[in-house]
Design a protein around this motif. Structure first.
Motif, PDB file in Angstrom:
ATOM      1  N   GLN A  47       0.813  -1.218   0.000  1.00  0.00           N
ATOM      2  CA  GLN A  47       0.000   0.000   0.000  1.00  0.00           C
ATOM      3  C   GLN A  47       0.844   1.265   0.000  1.00  0.00           C
ATOM      4  OE1 GLN A  47      -3.393  -0.232  -0.326  1.00  0.00           O
ATOM      5  NE2 GLN A  47      -2.873  -2.400  -0.601  1.00  0.00           N
ATOM      6  N   GLU A  53       5.350   0.977  -8.321  1.00  0.00           N
ATOM      7  CA  GLU A  53       4.050   1.629  -8.139  1.00  0.00           C
ATOM      8  C   GLU A  53       4.235   2.926  -7.373  1.00  0.00           C
ATOM      9  OE1 GLU A  53       1.018  -0.899  -6.575  1.00  0.00           O
ATOM     10  OE2 GLU A  53      -0.172   0.762  -5.821  1.00  0.00           O
ATOM     11  N   TRP A  54       3.621   3.999  -7.875  1.00  0.00           N
ATOM     12  CA  TRP A  54       3.739   5.274  -7.191  1.00  0.00           C
ATOM     13  C   TRP A  54       2.507   6.119  -7.494  1.00  0.00           C
ATOM     14  CZ3 TRP A  54       6.893   3.280 -10.960  1.00  0.00           C
ATOM     15  CH2 TRP A  54       6.826   3.856 -12.215  1.00  0.00           C
ATOM     16  N   PHE A  55       2.407   7.226  -6.810  1.00  0.00           N
ATOM     17  CA  PHE A  55       1.242   8.094  -6.974  1.00  0.00           C
ATOM     18  C   PHE A  55       1.512   9.154  -8.038  1.00  0.00           C
ATOM     19  CE2 PHE A  55       0.880   6.613  -2.563  1.00  0.00           C
ATOM     20  CZ  PHE A  55      -0.412   6.133  -2.576  1.00  0.00           C
ATOM     21  N   ILE A  56       0.443   9.512  -8.727  1.00  0.00           N
ATOM     22  CA  ILE A  56       0.521  10.663  -9.620  1.00  0.00           C
ATOM     23  C   ILE A  56      -0.680  11.561  -9.348  1.00  0.00           C
ATOM     24  CG2 ILE A  56       1.795   9.496 -11.476  1.00  0.00           C
ATOM     25  CD1 ILE A  56      -0.904   9.239 -12.962  1.00  0.00           C
ATOM     26  N   ASP A  57      -0.502  12.824  -9.646  1.00  0.00           N
ATOM     27  CA  ASP A  57      -1.618  13.761  -9.664  1.00  0.00           C
ATOM     28  C   ASP A  57      -2.121  13.777 -11.102  1.00  0.00           C
ATOM     29  OD1 ASP A  57      -3.323  15.896  -9.875  1.00  0.00           O
ATOM     30  OD2 ASP A  57      -2.049  17.287  -8.747  1.00  0.00           O
ATOM     31  N   PRO A  61       0.719  15.315 -13.900  1.00  0.00           N
ATOM     32  CA  PRO A  61       1.336  13.986 -13.756  1.00  0.00           C
ATOM     33  C   PRO A  61       2.839  13.988 -13.546  1.00  0.00           C
ATOM     34  CG  PRO A  61       0.588  14.366 -16.014  1.00  0.00           C
ATOM     35  CD  PRO A  61       0.066  15.494 -15.203  1.00  0.00           C
ATOM     36  N   LEU A  65       5.597  14.395  -5.890  1.00  0.00           N
ATOM     37  CA  LEU A  65       4.638  14.290  -4.791  1.00  0.00           C
ATOM     38  C   LEU A  65       5.339  13.795  -3.533  1.00  0.00           C
ATOM     39  CD1 LEU A  65       1.613  12.609  -6.637  1.00  0.00           C
ATOM     40  CD2 LEU A  65       2.055  15.044  -6.269  1.00  0.00           C
ATOM     41  N   GLU A  67       4.084  12.123  -1.266  1.00  0.00           N
ATOM     42  CA  GLU A  67       3.659  10.743  -0.967  1.00  0.00           C
ATOM     43  C   GLU A  67       4.605   9.702  -1.566  1.00  0.00           C
ATOM     44  OE1 GLU A  67       1.799  13.160  -1.972  1.00  0.00           O
ATOM     45  OE2 GLU A  67      -0.258  13.074  -1.231  1.00  0.00           O
TER      46      GLU A  67
ATOM     47  N   ARG B  22      -6.998  13.199  -5.884  1.00  0.00           N
ATOM     48  CA  ARG B  22      -5.929  13.740  -6.730  1.00  0.00           C
ATOM     49  C   ARG B  22      -4.664  12.899  -6.605  1.00  0.00           C
ATOM     50  NH1 ARG B  22      -6.311  19.171  -8.189  1.00  0.00           N
ATOM     51  NH2 ARG B  22      -4.178  18.931  -8.959  1.00  0.00           N
ATOM     52  N   ARG B  23      -4.833  11.709  -6.098  1.00  0.00           N
ATOM     53  CA  ARG B  23      -3.710  10.781  -6.036  1.00  0.00           C
ATOM     54  C   ARG B  23      -4.132   9.480  -6.696  1.00  0.00           C
ATOM     55  NH1 ARG B  23      -1.880  14.917  -5.358  1.00  0.00           N
ATOM     56  NH2 ARG B  23      -0.584  15.691  -3.635  1.00  0.00           N
ATOM     57  N   TRP B  24      -3.690   9.299  -7.926  1.00  0.00           N
ATOM     58  CA  TRP B  24      -3.973   8.066  -8.645  1.00  0.00           C
ATOM     59  C   TRP B  24      -2.722   7.198  -8.597  1.00  0.00           C
ATOM     60  CZ3 TRP B  24      -6.915   9.568 -13.822  1.00  0.00           C
ATOM     61  CH2 TRP B  24      -8.094  10.237 -13.486  1.00  0.00           C
ATOM     62  N   TRP B  26      -0.036   4.816 -10.188  1.00  0.00           N
ATOM     63  CA  TRP B  26       0.595   4.382 -11.434  1.00  0.00           C
ATOM     64  C   TRP B  26       1.329   3.090 -11.136  1.00  0.00           C
ATOM     65  CZ3 TRP B  26       0.803   6.390 -16.434  1.00  0.00           C
ATOM     66  CH2 TRP B  26       1.706   5.757 -17.296  1.00  0.00           C
ATOM     67  N   ARG B  27       1.028   2.040 -11.904  1.00  0.00           N
ATOM     68  CA  ARG B  27       1.666   0.743 -11.680  1.00  0.00           C
ATOM     69  C   ARG B  27       2.393   0.314 -12.952  1.00  0.00           C
ATOM     70  NH1 ARG B  27      -3.542  -2.019  -8.634  1.00  0.00           N
ATOM     71  NH2 ARG B  27      -3.189  -1.053  -6.596  1.00  0.00           N
TER      72      ARG B  27
END
Lengths: 259, 253
Positions: A47, A53-57, A61, A65, A67, B22-24, B26-27
Motif C-alpha cells: 500500500q 508503483e507510485w502516486f501521480i496527480d 502527472p 509528490l 507521498e 488527486r492521487r492516482w 501508477w503501476r
C-alpha cells in the motif's frame, strides 16, 4: 526498554517479510521514512510507493509528490519455494549493500483441526514451515552471508532479528482452530531464544514480539511502533508481550542476554 | 457540485472541480496502468450512475457483443447527459497527456453491462487495427485532429466502474492483468475489482494483456478508447502486437 547507543548513523536497512499483511503494510506506511525497507510479500498489493508503483496527480502527472518519498523496495516471493529465501537476501544486499534489521512478519494461519492429521500432515507441515522454520532460516542466511564476520559493525548498527509471534503462543486460547498456529509460534519463541544465544558472539540480537490480536484488541500501529522500539533497544533473547495493558518483557530463558 | 455543461470541458484543468481523489496509482507491472479510487466527487458520481441507468432504460438498441459477452452502446451517438464527460475534449486530453500520446487521434466511448454470470474473457491486448469511419454522418467516433484515412489502433483504454453497489471478493467482474496471452484467465498477475467510482486505464501495447472475469453480480462500466494511427503504433512497437492478436484470435474463436 533501553536505548542503545550506536556508533553508526544513517538509515537502517530493514528486511521485512509479510509486507502486504496488516502489520507489514502498517510498518511500511509508518516507518519507510526512517528505514530503507526491502518489503517481501507473497501476494496482494503493497500500500506504499515502490519501484513498481507510485502516486501521480492526474492533473499534473509530472509533479513531484511528497507521498512518493522513500519508496520501499518490493520483492514478490513465495518463500516456501526452493531457493527463494536465498534470492530475497541476495536482492536485499544487492539493492542496499547491507541488512541491519530482519523483521519476520509473514504468517500462515490454518484453522483446521488436529484430527485432520489422520489423513495428512499438511496442517502442521505448512504452519511450522512458514511460522517457525522460515524466520530462522532467513536470519541464518543473512547471518552467514553478511553478519558473521563483522561483530563491530553489527554492534555499531544495532543489528537484530525481530520475530513476530503471538500471545496465543504463551497459553492455550479457547476454541478450535489455533492449535497449529499457537504451537508453531511457541516453537518460534524457543528457536528465537536459541538464535539470540548463537548470535550473541557476533553482536547480533534476536527477540520475539508477541502481540495480542490486532487490530481488534491493540492498534496495529502500536505493534508496528513496538517493532521499532525493540530495534532501538539493547534487548536480546526476550519475548516482549504486548496487549491492552501494555508491554511486558519476559526473558525467554533464565540466561536472557543483554549487551 | 453537479456536472457542468460538457461543452465547457475543453482543457484538462476544467475537470478539476469534478475530481475527488488527486492521487492516482501508477503501476508499472505487468504493463503500465493506472488505478484510481474515488475518482469523481460524490454528487458527480451519483449523477453519472443515474444517467447510466437512464441510458440503459431508454435504449433498446444496446448491442450484444458475442466475443466479450456484454451489452453495450456508444455514448457518442446518443444523448447521455453527464456521461458526456467521457467524450469531452478534456477527458481525451487528460489521458493522452497521462500516457504520453502526442499524435492527434480519435476517441470512442460506450457503456458496457456484464450481466450476472457473464463468462470469463481471455487475455488480450486490445491491439486490433480498425478502419474508423470518421467522415460526416458517422456518429460514434470523435476526431481530435487524427488522419481521416487509414486504420487506427487503440492507444489508451479507460474503464470507469459505476452503478454496481458494494463489491466483495467472490463477486467477480474484475479486470485481470497478465504477463502473456497464454496465461490462464484464472491465474492473473493482478486484478482490479469493479468498485464504484474506480477507474482503470492502461496504455495499449503488445503486452497489455487483460481480461474480464466472470461475475456473480452485474458489472456496469463506461469505457473510453483513445486511438492512434497504425503507422504511429508500428513505429513505436513494430507489428508484433498485431500478429499476436491474430494468433490468440484463432485460439479463442
Amino acid at each position: 526498554m533501553r536505548d542503545a547507543s550506536r556508533a553508526a548513523s544513517g538509515r537502517k536497512v530493514c528486511l521485512l517479510t509479510g509486507a502486504a499483511g496488516i502489520l507489514g503494510a502498517t510498518f511500511c506506511r509508518r516507518w519507510r521514512h526512517e528505514y530503507d525497507i526491502c518489503a517481501v510479500y507473497r501476494g496482494g498489493r503493497l500500500q506504499v510507493p515502490t519501484q513498481e508503483e507510485w502516486f501521480i496527480d492526474p492533473l499534473s502527472p509530472h509533479a513531484a509528490l511528497r507521498e512518493n518519498d522513500n519508496p520501499v523496495f518490493a520483492v514478490k516471493s513465495n518463500l516456501r519455494e526452493p531457493a527463494e529465501v536465498q534470492r530475497v537476501v541476495d536482492l536485499a544486499l544487492a539493492r542496499f549493500g547491507r541488512i541491519d534489521l530482519v523483521v519476520n512478519a509473514a504468517v500462515h494461519v490454518d484453522r483446521d483441526r488436529l484430527t485432520s492429521l489422520a489423513s495428512s500432515s499438511d496442517l502442521l507441515d505448512e504452519t511450522f514451515a512458514v511460522n517457525a522454520t522460515l524466520p530462522i532460516q532467513l536470519a541464518a542466511i543473512v547471518c552467514r552471508q553478511f553478519w558473521q564476520h563483522s561483530r563491530q559493525d553489527n554492534q555499531a548498527w544495532g543489528r537484530n532479528v525481530i520475530n513476530l509471534s503471538s500471545m496465543a503462543s504463551l497459553g492455550v486460547v479457547a476454541g478450535v482452530g489455533l492449535s497449529a498456529y499457537s504451537a508453531s509460534k511457541a516453537a518460534l519463541n524457543m528457536l528465537t531464544a536459541h538464535l539470540a544465544a548463537e548470535l550473541a558472539p557476533i553482536g547480533v540480537r534476536a527477540n520475539v514480539l508477541a502481540p495480542t490480536s490486532f487490530p481488534q484488541l491493540v492498534p496495529t500501529s502500536l505493534v508496528a511502533d513496538t517493532v521499532v522500539d525493540l530495534d532501538r533497544s539493547d534487548l536480546t533473547g526476550c519475548i516482549v508481550q504486548l496487549d491492552e495493558n501494555g508491554l511486558r518483557e519476559t526473558p525467554s530463558a533464565p540466561s536472557a542476554l543483554h549487551f | 457540485m453537479t456536472m457542468p455543461e460538457p461543452r465547457t470541458l475543453q482543457a484538462v484543468n476544467d475537470l478539476q472541480p469534478l475530481l475527488q481523489a488527486r492521487r492516482w496509482r501508477w503501476r508499472a507491472t505487468p504493463f503500465p496502468h493506472i488505478v484510481a479510487e474515488n475518482v469523481f466527487v460524490p454528487d458527480v458520481q451519483e449523477e453519472l450512475a443515474r444517467d447510466f441507468r437512464t441510458l440503459y432504460d431508454q435504449r433498446t438498441t444496446a448491442g450484444y457483443n458475442t466475443q466479450h459477452d456484454f451489452l453495450g452502446t456508444s455514448l457518442i451517438s446518443t444523448q447521455c447527459g453527464s456521461l458526456e464527460v467521457f467524450i469531452s475534449p478534456a477527458w481525451y486530453a487528460l489521458f493522452t497527456r497521462l500516457f504520453g500520446i502526442n499524435e492527434p487521434g480519435f476517441l470512442t466511448a460506450g457503456v458496457h453491462r456484464h450481466r450476472p454470470g457473464s463468462r470469463n474473457g481471455f487475455p488480450h491486448n486490445d491491439i486490433f487495427p480498425e478502419r474508423l469511419d470518421v467522415g460526416p454522418g458517422r456518429g460514434d467516433v470523435l476526431r481530435f485532429g487524427g488522419p481521416v484515412a487509414g486504420k487506427s489502433v487503440r492507444a489508451v483504454a479507460i474503464l470507469y466502474y459505476l452503478n454496481n453497489g458494494p463489491w466483495a471478493p467472490g463477486d467477480g467482474g474484475e479486470t485481470s492483468l497478465y504477463w502473456d496471452w497464454k496465461d490462464g484467465v484464472d491465474t492473473p498477475v493482478d486484478s482490479v475489482p469493479p468498485r464504484d467510482n474506480t477507474l482503470f486505464a492502461f496504455s495499449c501495447n503488445p503486452h497489455s494483456y487483460h481480461s474480464f472475469r466472470t461475475n456473480r453480480k452485474r458489472r456496469d462500466s463506461v469505457i473510453s478508447f483513445v486511438y492512434r494511427g497504425v503507422d504511429d503504433y508500428v513505429q513505436l512497437w513494430g507489428d508484433e502486437g498485431l500478429r499476436q492478436y491474430a494468433e490468440y484470435g484463432r485460439h479463442h474463436a
